[in-house]
Design an enzyme around this catalytic site. Structure first.
Site, PDB file in Angstrom:
ATOM      1  N   GLY A 147       0.795  -1.224   0.000  1.00 46.87           N
ATOM      2  CA  GLY A 147       0.000   0.000   0.000  1.00 46.87           C
ATOM      3  C   GLY A 147       0.830   1.278   0.000  1.00 46.87           C
ATOM      4  CE  LYS A 186       0.870  -6.410  -1.690  1.00 46.32           C
ATOM      5  NZ  LYS A 186       1.037  -6.511  -0.287  1.00 46.32           N
TER       6      LYS A 186
END
Ligand code: ADP
Ligand code: MG
Length: 319
Positions: free
Chosen positions: A9, A220
């Site tokens: 992120g 992810k």
């Protein structure tokens, strides 16, 4: 060499930022420059990119809630996932094309809306097992209201905070990448593909071979490993905000790991050195990649990506 790069992120939004276009484009641009350097260092490399979407999906979910007062129906989690794939995919596609062109590299680049299959019987869908906090923090009163009115699963995730509750959704284990064949075809043709964003849009399959989106969030890094396997990647490289995986993390005897064999890394995993929800799934994704392919997996920070591929930085997990 085919390399699957999974971006954390912080490659898109830094901790203290609110998430304006300018901030995010800047961060993506810095990341794109790194990826362009990876390609410039060896133009025979083929790159497949995946990325997280936590802060973007959180913001978008909040916008869904705010839109309700204007009579606009809130979109559920699979749709929010698809929207962030478009949002973030666009930024990477745009900055990568620009940075590659500056190095006179004209490899085409495309981002895809991409579904990932999960099992409807996954433990995470049962009872209150759901474990992935999403959206904004809630007071106990707000949390109970959402539980009553919408059937949300809510948990007290940060007891010390003024608003300690959050919605949690299931985080099922990814099984396979639904658009794997198409993605593989693009890579064979030399295209840089950005896929499985935010862990992919979670779908379950029906008897007829179709798919239905579900309210869940896939990790992810674990989904990135499924994509690596689908495209036959040699190297799985997970880029985060620490230069290496660390044993005895946060303790005086903490030690960053360099090259580690599979069995040794499995031992550290069993001993609980890698925190769930952060380093844990990264290590699990790497172990799966090495077991499945016999090839290498790397965990390092964004700024060390070029050095890590040359063997000079990061944690390397080998067979
Ligand atoms: P990303 O957005 O890249 O997925 P995460 O925050 O999920 O990043 O995971 C990276 C974080 O994992 C690090 O910033 C660090 O705080 C944390 N972490 C937990 N355990 C470890 C460990 N054993 N070694 C290194 N980092 C760890
Ligand atoms: Mg993470």
């Amino acid at each position: 060499m085919r390399i699957l790069i999974a971006l954390g992120g912080n490659a898109i939004k830094q901790e203290k930022e609110t998430g304006t276009k300018e901030e995010q484009i800047h961060n993506v641009d810095v990341t794109a420059q790194q990826i362009a350097r990876i390609l410039a260092a060896d133009p025979t490399r083929q790159i497949v990119l995946t990325h997280g979407n936590g802060p973007q999906a959180g913001n978008l979910a909040l916008q869904q809630d705010l839109g309700r007062t204007g009579g606009i129906p809130a979109q559920p989690w699979d749709i929010v996932g698809a929207m962030t794939q478009g949002q973030i995919g666009y930024m990477f596609q745009n900055r990568l094309q620009t940075r590659l062109a500056q190095l006179n590299i004209h490899t085409p680049c495309i981002s895809l809306i991409n579904q990932v299959l999960v099992d409807k019987n996954d433990r995470q869908f049962q009872g209150e097992n759901a474990s992935k906090p999403v959206g904004n923090f809630l007071s106990e009163e707000e949390a109970m209201q959402m539980r009553r009115e919408k059937g949300w699963i809510v948990k007290c995730v940060k007891p010390s905070a003024a608003k300690p509750w959050r919605r949690v959704v299931p985080s099922p284990d990814p099984i396979s990448n639904v658009e794997a064949e198409t993605i593989r075809g693009l890579i064979e043709r030399g295209v840089i593909v950005i896929a499985s964003g935010g862990g992919g849009i979670p779908v379950i399959s029906d008897e007829a071979g179709g798919f239905t989106g579900v309210e869940a969030v896939i990790d992810k890094d674990l989904a990135g490993q499924r994509l690596a396997s689908a495209v036959g990647a040699d190297v799985l490289m997970i880029l985060t905000d620490v230069p290496a995986a660390i044993i005895n993390y946060g303790k005086p005897n903490a030690q960053a790991l360099g090259t580690v064999r599979l069995a040794e890394m499995e031992q550290y995993q069993r001993e609980g050195h890698f925190a769930p929800g952060s380093m844990g799934p990264k290590v699990e994704a790497c172990l799966r990649h090495v077991r499945a392919t016999g090839h290498k997996a790397i965990i390092t920070s964004l700024d060390k990506a070029v050095d890590a591929l040359a063997g000079a930085a990061g944690t390397h997990i080998v067979a």
